[in-house]
Design a protein around this motif. Structure first.
Motif, PDB file in Angstrom:
ATOM      1  N   TRP A 172       0.858  -1.178   0.000  1.00 18.04           N
ATOM      2  CA  TRP A 172       0.000   0.000   0.000  1.00 18.04           C
ATOM      3  C   TRP A 172       0.899   1.234   0.000  1.00 18.04           C
ATOM      4  N   PHE A 173       0.464   2.275  -0.733  1.00 22.16           N
ATOM      5  CA  PHE A 173       1.219   3.527  -0.767  1.00 22.16           C
ATOM      6  C   PHE A 173       0.237   4.693  -0.642  1.00 22.16           C
ATOM      7  N   TYR A 174       0.589   5.661   0.202  1.00 24.05           N
ATOM      8  CA  TYR A 174      -0.317   6.771   0.525  1.00 24.05           C
ATOM      9  C   TYR A 174       0.334   8.093   0.134  1.00 24.05           C
ATOM     10  N   PHE A 175      -0.456   8.939  -0.535  1.00 24.19           N
ATOM     11  CA  PHE A 175       0.008  10.258  -0.947  1.00 24.19           C
ATOM     12  C   PHE A 175      -1.019  11.303  -0.511  1.00 24.19           C
ATOM     13  N   PHE A 176      -0.606  12.203   0.353  1.00 25.65           N
ATOM     14  CA  PHE A 176      -1.456  13.341   0.700  1.00 25.65           C
ATOM     15  C   PHE A 176      -0.849  14.588   0.055  1.00 25.65           C
TER      16      PHE A 176
END
Length: 339
Positions: free
Chosen positions: A269-273
């Motif tokens: 999983w990869f998260y970008f805000f």
């Protein structure tokens, strides 16, 4: 769930369960505390707050319903008179007297959330002049929410934003730091309709002080990682994890996101805000694509503020599976999965 947050949850739950079959009037909606407790009641207990009341009407309308003045208590509406009152702003003698004059009884028909959570310690002193921008603490009235309670309980530092001008390692591609919490992140992850397994790991690009990392751990990820380019922000995140005793469950990397390659293979999983512009973003996506080609697995990208995503689909590896809005200032979220 994070064990560090269990006492906080227990206190909220004990109050909210008492209102399970009653109408609820939330008094003090104009702050983040009001919005958080409204969300918590609905998300965890299925309790709908019926009346939102505020002494400060400058905020205008609520996101989904009208905000009423305190005078709604005087109108004689039967369901207001019979409602459970949640006071979600610091109690004053005047407010207590007004409630009790209308027949409300503390601990039975009205509840003081600040007293239950913080006791008499409802405000933090203003020592911001003693710290640089990276170590400033919020001053004034505390909010009732997960991350701010952890600051109070464990002497962490998550809440205060950091302007881009204060960064030492920043370049033209970076962005300011601001926090994401469970209230924003949990609804996003729910939309993925995935039951986490023991091997699920998520990497947060531009993790800042680590607020989102805590939310991911609280949601159920066994291990999380964060990449932070600014050294001083990275050091604050590292100190936060030590204070919470989470060093074994968190991997922090102090580096340019474009340099992270083989380490990506440990995550699915990869998260970008919205941590950087497309110059950096496209390189990061190519690195994740290469990781997928090295190690085939189901990969999910959570892209908060999904303003431009065609280049993600152009990789031929990822496809947009859902897009939705959440209750935050930057509302659009895109979820991508490997094909």
């Amino acid at each position: 769930m994070l064990s560090q947050l269990q006492p906080f949850r227990d206190t909220l739950d004990d109050i909210m369960w008492k209102a399970m079959h009653d109408r609820v009037l939330l008094y003090g909606y104009d702050t983040y505390t009001g919005r958080f407790l409204k969300w918590y009641a609905e998300y965890y207990h299925g309790i709908t707050v019926d009346w939102l009341v505020s002494e400060d009407m400058s905020t205008g309308r609520g996101y989904d319903r009208e905000i009423f003045r305190p005078s709604v208590l005087d109108f004689g509406y039967k369901d207001v008179r019979n409602a459970i009152v949640w006071v979600v702003q610091p109690m004053t003698d005047d407010l207590r007297e007004r409630l009790e004059a209308r027949g409300y009884v503390e601990g039975e028909t009205y509840f003081d959330f600040y007293k239950a959570i913080y006791g008499d310690d409802v405000s933090s002193e203003n020592h911001n002049d003693r710290y640089d921008a990276f170590h400033q603490r919020k001053a004034g009235k505390r909010d009732i929410q997960f991350i701010e309670w952890l600051e109070w309980k464990y002497d962490c530092n998550f809440i205060m934003p950091i302007a881009k001008d204060n960064f030492e390692n920043v370049d033209a591609h970076g962005a300011r730091y601001s926090i994401s919490t469970q209230k924003e992140i949990f609804p996003m992850l729910d939309k993925c309709h995935v039951c986490l397994r023991g091997g699920d790991r998520i990497l947060d690009f531009g993790c800042g002080k680590g607020g989102a990392l805590l939310s991911f751990l609280d949601y159920g990820f066994d291990h999380v990682g964060g990449v932070e380019y600014e050294t001083k922000t990275y050091e604050v995140a590292r100190d936060n994890m030590k204070r919470l005793g989470l060093e074994d469950r968190v991997t922090l990397i102090n580096d340019d996101a474009r340099n992270i390659r083989e380490q990506l293979d440990d995550y699915n999983w990869f998260y970008f805000f919205f941590p950087f512009d497309n110059v950096v973003f496209e390189t990061v996506i190519e690195n994740i694509k290469d990781s997928y080609l090295r190690k085939h697995r189901k990969i999910r990208l959570v892209y908060f503020t999904a303003m431009d995503y065609q280049f993600i689909e152009d990789t031929g590896v990822f496809r947009l599976t859902t897009q939705f809005t959440v209750d935050s200032r930057q509302r659009v979220v895109g979820i991508f999965e490997s094909v």
